[in-house]
Design a protein around this motif. Sequence first.
Motif, PDB file in Angstrom:
ATOM      1  N   THR A  47      -4.153  -5.047  -2.117  1.00  0.00           N
ATOM      2  CA  THR A  47      -5.113  -5.893  -2.850  1.00  0.00           C
ATOM      3  C   THR A  47      -4.894  -7.380  -2.581  1.00  0.00           C
ATOM      4  O   THR A  47      -5.695  -8.200  -3.025  1.00  0.00           O
ATOM      5  N   ARG A  48      -3.832  -7.708  -1.879  1.00  0.00           N
ATOM      6  CA  ARG A  48      -3.520  -9.135  -1.648  1.00  0.00           C
ATOM      7  C   ARG A  48      -4.703  -9.847  -0.992  1.00  0.00           C
ATOM      8  O   ARG A  48      -5.277  -9.348  -0.018  1.00  0.00           O
ATOM      9  N   GLY A  49      -5.095 -10.964  -1.580  1.00  0.00           N
ATOM     10  CA  GLY A  49      -6.180 -11.765  -0.985  1.00  0.00           C
ATOM     11  C   GLY A  49      -7.576 -11.199  -1.212  1.00  0.00           C
ATOM     12  O   GLY A  49      -8.546 -11.703  -0.657  1.00  0.00           O
ATOM     13  N   THR A  50      -7.697 -10.149  -2.040  1.00  0.00           N
ATOM     14  CA  THR A  50      -9.017  -9.523  -2.224  1.00  0.00           C
ATOM     15  C   THR A  50      -9.687  -9.934  -3.534  1.00  0.00           C
ATOM     16  O   THR A  50     -10.801  -9.516  -3.814  1.00  0.00           O
ATOM     17  N   GLY A  51      -8.974 -10.685  -4.372  1.00  0.00           N
ATOM     18  CA  GLY A  51      -9.553 -11.034  -5.664  1.00  0.00           C
ATOM     19  C   GLY A  51      -9.338  -9.943  -6.698  1.00  0.00           C
ATOM     20  O   GLY A  51      -9.991  -9.930  -7.740  1.00  0.00           O
ATOM     21  N   SER A  67     -18.216 -13.362  -9.136  1.00  0.00           N
ATOM     22  CA  SER A  67     -16.941 -14.078  -9.044  1.00  0.00           C
ATOM     23  C   SER A  67     -16.555 -14.669 -10.399  1.00  0.00           C
ATOM     24  O   SER A  67     -15.458 -15.191 -10.568  1.00  0.00           O
ATOM     25  N   LYS A 120       0.200  -4.785  -2.006  1.00  0.00           N
ATOM     26  CA  LYS A 120      -0.064  -5.069  -0.582  1.00  0.00           C
ATOM     27  C   LYS A 120      -1.548  -4.912  -0.250  1.00  0.00           C
ATOM     28  O   LYS A 120      -2.132  -5.760   0.419  1.00  0.00           O
TER      29      LYS A 120
END
Length: 250
Positions: free
Chosen positions: A55-59, A35, A53
């Motif tokens: 990759t949203r919220g996946t880092g 991370s 769309k």
Amino acid sequence: MRRKIVAGNWKMNTMPAEGVELAKAVAAKRHEAGSNVELIVCPPFTHLSEVVKVTRGTGVAVGAQNCAAEEKGAYTGEVSAAMLASLGVEYVILGHSERREYYGETSETLNRKMAMAYANKLVPIYCVGEKLAEREAGKHFDVVGAQLREVVFNLTTEQFAHLIVAYEPVWAIGTGKTATSEQAEEIHAFIRKILAEKFGEAAENTPILYGGSCKPSNAPELFAKSDVDGGLIGGAALDADSFLGIAKAF
Ligand code: PEP
């Protein structure tokens, strides 16, 4: 602690459906990289909407490979920074050597593109780098210094705080030749020194990425250097495992 970033420049590769699959694969394996490293994928314009769309919220963040130098209007074939931002794109590669070489982008054009990027809250990944003949003539410091002074020096302090720089020796791009880690560190440290001339201590926070035939096998040595804060990856970014393999080098 400076940000660590690995960004993939897909160039004009992958059909839209393939690009979406690649982005999904990167997102699915994102945990393999720590991370502590940020991942950015930069697909062609036609893929951006779908890639944002999936990759949203996946880092995994999304960047474009270019933007127009103008705000809007009669500029056939161009894509504005506002259009990109409206899709959820967060970054834009500017000044890539292929744009300078094949599309005649000059510092004057790049100043306008940078202004458009910042006006739309896109973070520029500004590329600099010398050609083989320039390195052989010992002119690499002059060339890179000028590319920074003519463009980055025009930024405000606030804009500079959001800049990412990529050093990409043209002779190493797509050629399989990589700068040695010593060559990379030497010029990355030089870039930071030039940036500090104008922006002082803030230059300590600027991520400076290396680009040019970076792959999982050579990334650990390059990224171990103190002024190398990650990579801008071309060919090896077209495969999720090799892209993540590079990111794992941190
Ligand atoms: C690039 O053009 O941004 C690049 C670094 O390409 P490659 O990794 O294929 O040398």
